[in-house]
Each structure stands twice: as C-alpha cells, then as structure tokens.
Design an enzyme around this catalytic site. Sequence first.
Site, PDB file in Angstrom:
ATOM      1  N   LYS A  63       3.000   3.504  -2.370  1.00  0.00           N
ATOM      2  CA  LYS A  63       3.594   4.079  -1.152  1.00  0.00           C
ATOM      3  C   LYS A  63       4.350   3.007  -0.357  1.00  0.00           C
ATOM      4  O   LYS A  63       5.486   3.220   0.064  1.00  0.00           O
ATOM      5  CB  LYS A  63       2.494   4.716  -0.289  1.00  0.00           C
ATOM      6  CG  LYS A  63       1.782   5.879  -0.972  1.00  0.00           C
ATOM      7  CD  LYS A  63       0.762   6.528  -0.063  1.00  0.00           C
ATOM      8  CE  LYS A  63      -0.473   5.667   0.151  1.00  0.00           C
ATOM      9  NZ  LYS A  63      -1.266   5.456  -1.079  1.00  0.00           N
ATOM     10  N   THR A  64       3.715   1.858  -0.155  1.00  0.00           N
ATOM     11  CA  THR A  64       4.358   0.769   0.586  1.00  0.00           C
ATOM     12  C   THR A  64       5.566   0.233  -0.178  1.00  0.00           C
ATOM     13  O   THR A  64       6.600  -0.086   0.415  1.00  0.00           O
ATOM     14  CB  THR A  64       3.342  -0.366   0.841  1.00  0.00           C
ATOM     15  OG1 THR A  64       2.206   0.165   1.519  1.00  0.00           O
ATOM     16  CG2 THR A  64       3.956  -1.468   1.689  1.00  0.00           C
ATOM     17  N   ARG A  81      -1.948  -1.031  -8.826  1.00  0.00           N
ATOM     18  CA  ARG A  81      -2.599  -2.133  -8.108  1.00  0.00           C
ATOM     19  C   ARG A  81      -3.789  -2.669  -8.891  1.00  0.00           C
ATOM     20  O   ARG A  81      -3.990  -3.874  -8.989  1.00  0.00           O
ATOM     21  CB  ARG A  81      -3.042  -1.668  -6.715  1.00  0.00           C
ATOM     22  CG  ARG A  81      -3.651  -2.789  -5.864  1.00  0.00           C
ATOM     23  CD  ARG A  81      -4.109  -2.260  -4.527  1.00  0.00           C
ATOM     24  NE  ARG A  81      -2.973  -1.832  -3.713  1.00  0.00           N
ATOM     25  CZ  ARG A  81      -3.092  -1.057  -2.640  1.00  0.00           C
ATOM     26  NH1 ARG A  81      -4.271  -0.608  -2.266  1.00  0.00           N
ATOM     27  NH2 ARG A  81      -2.028  -0.726  -1.945  1.00  0.00           N
ATOM     28  N   ASP A 106       1.659   2.552   8.158  1.00  0.00           N
ATOM     29  CA  ASP A 106       0.672   2.796   7.108  1.00  0.00           C
ATOM     30  C   ASP A 106      -0.563   3.466   7.714  1.00  0.00           C
ATOM     31  O   ASP A 106      -0.878   3.253   8.892  1.00  0.00           O
ATOM     32  CB  ASP A 106       0.291   1.473   6.452  1.00  0.00           C
ATOM     33  CG  ASP A 106      -0.375   1.661   5.095  1.00  0.00           C
ATOM     34  OD1 ASP A 106      -0.355   2.797   4.574  1.00  0.00           O
ATOM     35  OD2 ASP A 106      -0.901   0.677   4.553  1.00  0.00           O
ATOM     36  N   THR A 110      -3.491   7.971   2.930  1.00  0.00           N
ATOM     37  CA  THR A 110      -4.334   8.322   1.788  1.00  0.00           C
ATOM     38  C   THR A 110      -5.052   9.645   2.035  1.00  0.00           C
ATOM     39  O   THR A 110      -5.675  10.186   1.127  1.00  0.00           O
ATOM     40  CB  THR A 110      -5.390   7.217   1.537  1.00  0.00           C
ATOM     41  OG1 THR A 110      -6.103   6.966   2.764  1.00  0.00           O
ATOM     42  CG2 THR A 110      -4.721   5.923   1.088  1.00  0.00           C
TER      43      THR A 110
END
Length: 350
Positions: free
Chosen positions: A77-78, A231, A122, A171
């Site tokens: 997302k980032t 990740r 975020d 999230t």
Amino acid sequence: MSTQSLASDEVKRKMNTNKKEKIEDVVLDQTLRPNRWEDYIGQKHIKDNVKILLRAAEERGHIPEHILFYGPPGLGKTTLAHLIAKETGKQMKITSGPAIEKVGDLASILTNLAPGDILFIDEIHRLNKMVEEILYPAMESGVLDIIIGKGPSARTIQLDLPPFTLIAATTRVALVSSPLRSRFSGGVFRLEFYSNEEIAEIIKRSSKLLETKLEDEALKEIAKRSRFTPRTANYFLKRCRDFAQVSKKPLSKDTVKEALQMLSVDDIGLNSGDRKFLEILIQKFRGGPVGLKTMAAALAEEEATIEEVIEPYLIQLGLLERTARGRVATQKAYEHLKIDFVDEKQKKLI
C-alpha cells in the site's frame, strides 16, 4: 574497570548494534521498494486503474482524486503511494492516523502543503473522530473550518487550502467510517495476496538489488514460505543472506532451509505460534469446535492477536475453519502436524 561499568558498556554496545541493524533494514527496505510501475509486480487491476486515473488528471490539468488502499499488512500500500508521487512528480508528505492527535495537528499539515502535493495517511482508520470531521470539507471543497474561542464568543474561520491529493491506507477498512470512505472519489482499492510465482519474481528482483547470488531452488523455497506477502519474502531473503554470509555457505536450497529453520518457519510458512495454535486445538480440544476466548486463554494470547495475526493464514491454507460453534482444525492440519485424523462420525463410535 568495575563489573558494573563493563556491563554498562556491553548494554550500550548492544543498543548501538541493534540501532545500526534497524537503520540498515530501513535503508534496505527503501532500496527494495520499486521506483517504476514496471518494477511493481502484481496487483495488476489496481495498477491499471491508477494509471488511467493519473493520466486522465494530467490531460485535464487537474490533480488526481483522493485514493484509499486497503488490505493486510505488507502487500504494498505504501509502495503504491510512493509510485504515484513519483509518477506525478509531486512531493509526498507522510503521516499516520495515530500521529494526528488534535485538529491543530491536521491544520498544520494541510496548510503547509504546496499546490499539487500528495498527503499520505497510513492506518487512517485510527484517526480521531474530531480530526476526521475536519478532514471532510478539506477533501471535498479544499477548505479548512477552524473554530476560534469558546462559548458565545466562538467564531468559525474558513481557510482555503492548496489543491492536494489524499492517499490513505488501512489494514481494517471496516473501521473507516462510511462518510470518510465515500469521499475517496478516486477509488477504494483492495490489495490481494500474491501468488507464489509473483513472490518468486519479487525475490529475484530483490536479490539482484542486494547483489546476492540466489539459486533457483533456493528462490522457490523462500517463495513458498513467504505467506503470499512481499514484505515477508524480503525479510526471509535478508535473513537467509545473513545466515549464508556468516556460515560461509552458498545461498542454496539447503542453506535457505537451515536459515528458516532457525527462524522456526516450516516448509509452508507456519511459525512456532501458528503450530502451537494448531497443536493446542487438536491435542487439547480434539480438533474443535472451540470458542475464541477459550483458545486465547489456552494460548495466553490476546483475542485480537489470534483473529488478526494467527488465524488468517491458517484459514487461507485450509488448515482451520471458523464455524458458528467455534474454531475447527481440518484434516489438512492433522496431516501437516503428522497427527492421526479421526472424523466426527468415528469420534461418536469410539
């Protein structure tokens, strides 16, 4: 030198080492983050939609509309927000929901934006409700309503804001209020988990950036344990690289297995917490059904940790079922733990 002084020096040395390792990890994460659309693997439907959104805005001479990305942690997302900033050539200011505690904090951030800037928030679901309500007119009309004073003497000042694009990530999209979600006129996009093939491509790219020679079989071994998450894949790659470097071994399939075994990660990506959950469910409660509170007490874990961290991956792999009566281990879970499976009908006969 006294024993106390030596102990103090050792603590400082360890703290400095940990700090250096954290800084190195942050730098590595930034290095591994894609800088071009071509390098961003997966999430094709989102990339296609966002590209059209940006191209249309550019052709009209407008700023892109506000966008919300949601999905489990570690899916990119980032990274998507950074890519949009690079694609538009605009500066991006980054903050998070919990960091904006007061209306003044948000006002300070918004009034310091330059025209066309991108504001990335975020974990937007953790915004204070008072702050959230101030954000509505800022997103819709480009104005900031500030109340000065209290009681009968209070008055409202309306400040014009420079045009900006808000990109938010969360999230837990269900915790984002409906009025806030509806103001993301550019779209609300859900990031999906990656396939093993996509994860393998990401690891291959990361290994080149890290200048790490990785055998094909080793690459596949990391990919299948990475929980469908980039990740996690990059984290495993870095730890396997460290293990190979220290043990003076090539980064082969066997080296990867040995390194991930040290991290208590098995051949399908389950860690010690996941396996403990299944073992307790099967051995103490005969495979279920078991309620969440009972499992939390048996594991000495918080209910939220079980629901949000442990269970999702087990359900994805088909090792666990959530039923109206509680959690139930599947036959696949028994087979993975090498425990004899007895179905319900057989249990009643025993």
